[in-house]
Design an enzyme around this catalytic site. Structure first.
Site, PDB file in Angstrom:
ATOM      1  N   LYS A   1       1.379  14.098   7.352  1.00 36.09           N
ATOM      2  CA  LYS A   1       0.385  14.641   6.506  1.00 36.09           C
ATOM      3  C   LYS A   1      -1.074  14.347   7.063  1.00 36.09           C
ATOM      4  O   LYS A   1      -1.939  15.117   7.021  1.00 36.09           O
ATOM      5  CB  LYS A   1       0.714  14.121   5.253  1.00 36.09           C
ATOM      6  CG  LYS A   1       0.095  14.648   4.030  1.00 36.09           C
ATOM      7  CD  LYS A   1       0.592  14.638   2.749  1.00 36.09           C
ATOM      8  CE  LYS A   1       0.719  13.258   2.003  1.00 36.09           C
ATOM      9  NZ  LYS A   1      -0.583  12.779   1.642  1.00 36.09           N
ATOM     10  N   SER A   2      -1.369  13.063   7.373  1.00 33.41           N
ATOM     11  CA  SER A   2      -2.776  12.828   7.539  1.00 33.41           C
ATOM     12  C   SER A   2      -3.328  13.462   8.706  1.00 33.41           C
ATOM     13  O   SER A   2      -4.407  13.974   8.652  1.00 33.41           O
ATOM     14  CB  SER A   2      -2.821  11.194   7.865  1.00 33.41           C
ATOM     15  OG  SER A   2      -2.516  10.607   6.732  1.00 33.41           O
TER      16      SER A   2
ATOM     17  N   GLN B   1      -9.503   7.120   4.460  1.00 37.46           N
ATOM     18  CA  GLN B   1     -10.236   8.383   3.790  1.00 37.46           C
ATOM     19  C   GLN B   1     -11.786   8.236   3.691  1.00 37.46           C
ATOM     20  O   GLN B   1     -12.355   9.166   4.070  1.00 37.46           O
ATOM     21  CB  GLN B   1      -9.817   8.646   2.506  1.00 37.46           C
ATOM     22  CG  GLN B   1      -8.040   9.004   2.372  1.00 37.46           C
ATOM     23  CD  GLN B   1      -7.425   9.247   1.135  1.00 37.46           C
ATOM     24  OE1 GLN B   1      -7.808   8.801   0.242  1.00 37.46           O
ATOM     25  NE2 GLN B   1      -6.373   9.828   1.128  1.00 37.46           N
TER      26      GLN B   1
ATOM     27  N   ASP C   1       1.027   3.362   2.341  1.00 36.94           N
ATOM     28  CA  ASP C   1       1.940   4.136   1.681  1.00 36.94           C
ATOM     29  C   ASP C   1       3.435   3.922   1.723  1.00 36.94           C
ATOM     30  O   ASP C   1       4.241   4.518   0.874  1.00 36.94           O
ATOM     31  CB  ASP C   1       1.778   5.622   2.323  1.00 36.94           C
ATOM     32  CG  ASP C   1       0.241   6.219   2.148  1.00 36.94           C
ATOM     33  OD1 ASP C   1      -0.131   5.878   1.045  1.00 36.94           O
ATOM     34  OD2 ASP C   1      -0.040   6.885   3.132  1.00 36.94           O
TER      35      ASP C   1
ATOM     36  N   LYS D   1      -3.576   5.449  -6.184  1.00 39.71           N
ATOM     37  CA  LYS D   1      -3.046   6.477  -5.328  1.00 39.71           C
ATOM     38  C   LYS D   1      -2.635   7.498  -6.568  1.00 39.71           C
ATOM     39  O   LYS D   1      -3.125   7.731  -7.570  1.00 39.71           O
ATOM     40  CB  LYS D   1      -1.819   5.794  -4.550  1.00 39.71           C
ATOM     41  CG  LYS D   1      -2.334   4.763  -3.703  1.00 39.71           C
ATOM     42  CD  LYS D   1      -2.999   5.409  -2.627  1.00 39.71           C
ATOM     43  CE  LYS D   1      -3.581   4.316  -1.551  1.00 39.71           C
ATOM     44  NZ  LYS D   1      -4.447   5.091  -0.659  1.00 39.71           N
TER      45      LYS D   1
ATOM     46  N   ARG E   1       0.579   2.744  -8.354  1.00 40.48           N
ATOM     47  CA  ARG E   1       1.969   2.460  -7.934  1.00 40.48           C
ATOM     48  C   ARG E   1       2.613   1.114  -7.983  1.00 40.48           C
ATOM     49  O   ARG E   1       3.740   0.783  -7.841  1.00 40.48           O
ATOM     50  CB  ARG E   1       1.985   2.557  -6.503  1.00 40.48           C
ATOM     51  CG  ARG E   1       1.879   4.387  -6.263  1.00 40.48           C
ATOM     52  CD  ARG E   1       1.957   4.677  -4.629  1.00 40.48           C
ATOM     53  NE  ARG E   1       1.957   6.051  -4.644  1.00 40.48           N
ATOM     54  CZ  ARG E   1       1.576   6.848  -3.496  1.00 40.48           C
ATOM     55  NH1 ARG E   1       1.388   6.151  -2.521  1.00 40.48           N
ATOM     56  NH2 ARG E   1       1.737   8.068  -3.480  1.00 40.48           N
TER      57      ARG E   1
HETATM   58  C1  S3P Z   1      -4.903   8.565   3.847  1.00 40.15           C
HETATM   59  C2  S3P Z   1      -5.152   7.302   3.851  1.00 40.15           C
HETATM   60  C3  S3P Z   1      -4.561   6.309   2.988  1.00 40.15           C
HETATM   61  C4  S3P Z   1      -3.114   6.883   2.463  1.00 40.15           C
HETATM   62  C5  S3P Z   1      -3.309   8.291   1.977  1.00 40.15           C
HETATM   63  C6  S3P Z   1      -3.764   9.004   3.469  1.00 40.15           C
HETATM   64  C7  S3P Z   1      -5.495   9.486   5.174  1.00 40.15           C
HETATM   65  O1  S3P Z   1      -5.551   6.401   1.727  1.00 40.15           O
HETATM   66  O2  S3P Z   1      -2.732   6.148   1.174  1.00 40.15           O
HETATM   67  O3  S3P Z   1      -1.969   8.735   1.578  1.00 40.15           O
HETATM   68  O4  S3P Z   1      -4.826  10.581   5.630  1.00 40.15           O
HETATM   69  O5  S3P Z   1      -6.648   9.013   5.587  1.00 40.15           O
HETATM   70  P1  S3P Z   1      -6.733   5.268   1.941  1.00 40.15           P
HETATM   71  O6  S3P Z   1      -7.446   5.432   2.973  1.00 40.15           O
HETATM   72  O7  S3P Z   1      -7.616   5.573   0.666  1.00 40.15           O
HETATM   73  O8  S3P Z   1      -6.221   4.048   1.642  1.00 40.15           O
END
Ligand code: S3P
Length: 453
Positions: free
Chosen positions: A27-28, A174, A325, A352, A356
């Site tokens: 997904k990322s 993120q 995650d 989240k 969670r």
């Molecule tokens: C993600 C970073 C994570 C993760 C999220 C996807 C990303 O969040 O929990 O599911 O794609 O960069 P955070 O960076 O806010 O911890």
């Protein structure tokens, strides 16, 4: 995708789960492939793309910004035309349930002098945004948001950017990615100091596209990530690996259910994502990793897990980002381990798709597991005998729905999960994959099997 799927009962997988599974695209990486592909210097073919509600929201967002995306299932052709190709959208952008899109898009738009408003579903409108808006404002972006610029809907209007050094209070990939994307178009160097190593897909993709992104500091500790201005991003084509976070549900299911032996193939093995493996090893879990290849910017391989007797272990702040995650799965494994496992430094879990920590404490108590919740973690008193069964409220959180399903397959009498529609967020084919390994799911009214103790 499963539009009709409401709740379901997951009965025990008495004969164990066996076989191999190819998890859906990461997904990322899928989000980043579309976002960064949209500003690439020319078209990019993305293969192995995850088709889910979250990632399709990203496709819709870049289309709303004027970028053409040809959709061929798990293969996309993103017609990038540099940053200048991004045009002012004529409506609000709806990110749906996607926190990654909500956080990364303002960074991508930071150099563009036009107005963009982002909003999303009820869960998104509770997700903290000050952490992204504050550093972008320091770089020169005009920003605003609800509740003192802290919550969506948020408004950004980009422009000329200056590089900054930003000290992130929490390790968030993120937030880091939003700043790094903006940094590609800023004057001078941009650096982000992270208290622990967060996932580095953005940095890898920048390098893959000919840019410069570097990190100083250990993989298991704090560090500084730096980027330099980049005139053109030039990626040839991008292959998305299987999602370790989706694969992890089956790896933990294999550990918990006697007779199980599961291989997950073509799974992303980026070391900033696979922290769960080290934790499982400490718990005595039988797990083997075969590294195979590099899939574009990302390493991939096969991971095999077998039923194992588990010992309690502790996870603290330094380790948390590497399995952020997968922490709900760690807590479920801890519930079956011998001894008390402790999780600390994980307050981020409260921000989240749902809270969670609170949701997992409730879920584990439903299974009669003793837990003590703390503001930043939990103690779990494991019971190697396992649990009878119960009901799980998913709060529209995809990862809780899958934890509930695994808890059911590993139970004595089954677990009922109230709502499975959220599976479309990251793993639309999850139930089919579970059934393919020998698991079961009974939709409401279709099975006579009860859930009891
Ligand atoms: C993600 C970073 C994570 C993760 C999220 C996807 C990303 O969040 O929990 O599911 O794609 O960069 P955070 O960076 O806010 O911890």
């Amino acid at each position: 995708m499963n539009d009709a799927l409401m709740g379901g009962l997951f009965p025990p997988a008495r004969a164990g789960l066996r076989g191999s599974v190819r998890p859906p695209g990461d997904k990322s990486v899928s989000h980043r492939a579309v976002l960064m592909g949209s500003v690439n210097d020319g078209p990019v073919i993305v293969t192995g793309f995850l088709r889910s509600t979250d990632t399709m929201a990203t496709v819709a967002a870049v289309r709303a910004l004027g970028v053409q995306v040809d959709d061929h299932g798990d293969r996309l052709l993103v017609h990038g035309a540099g940053w200048e190709g991004l045009q002012e959208p004529d409506d609000v952008i709806d990110v749906g349930n996607s926190g990654t899109l909500l956080r990364l898009l303002p960074g991508l738009l930071a150099p563009r002098d036009f107005l963009c408003v982002l909003t999303g579903d009820a869960s998104i409108r509770r997700r903290p945004m000050g952490r992204v808006l504050e550093p972008l404002a320091a770089m020169g972006v005009e920003v605003a948001g609800r509740c003192g610029d802290s919550l969506p809907p948020v408004v950004v209007r980009g422009g000329a950017l200056r590089g900054i050094e930003y000290r992130m209070p929490v390790a968030s990939a993120q937030v880091k990615s939003a700043i790094l994307l903006a940094g590609l178009r800023a004057e001078g160097q941009t650096s982000v100091v992270e208290p622990a190593a967060s996932r580095d897909h953005t940095e890898r993709m920048i390098r893959y596209g000919g840019g410069r992104a570097e990190r100083d500091g250990p993989v298991d500790g704090p560090g500084v990530v730096k980027v330099w201005p980049l005139e053109r991003l030039k990626m040839d084509g991008l292959t998305v690996p299987g999602d370790f976070s989706s694969a992890a549900f089956f790896l933990v299911a294999a550990l918990l259910i006697p007779g199980s032996d599961i291989s997950v193939e073509n799974v992303g093995l980026n070391p900033t994502r696979t922290g769960l493996l080290a934790v499982i090893e400490r718990m005595g879990g039988q797990i083997t990793v075969e590294r195979e290849d590099v899939c574009g910017p990302e390493p991939v391989g096969t991971v095999t897990a077998r039923w194992s007797e588990l010992e309690a272990t502790d996870v603290d702040a330094d380790e948390v980002p590497g399995l952020i995650d997968e922490l709900p799965l760690f807590l479920l494994a801890a519930a079956r381990a011998d001894g008390i496992s402790r999780l600390r430094g994980a307050a981020e879990l409260r921000a989240k798709e749902s809270d969670r920590l609170e949701a997992m404490a409730t879920l584990l108590r439903t299974l009669d597991i003793r837990v003590t919740e703390y503001p930043d973690g939990m103690d779990v008193e494991g019971d190697p005998q396992g649990w009878a069964g119960g009901e799980v409220e998913t709060r529209a959180d995809h990862r809780l729905a899958m934890v509930g399903a695994v808890a059911g397959a590993a139970s004595r009498h089954g677990v009922r999960v109230d709502d499975l529609r959220s599976l479309n967020v990251s793993y639309p084919g999850f139930v089919e994959a579970l059934v393919g390994l020998g698991g079961e799911m009974a939709a409401p009214g279709s099975g006579s099997r009860g859930v009891g103790r």
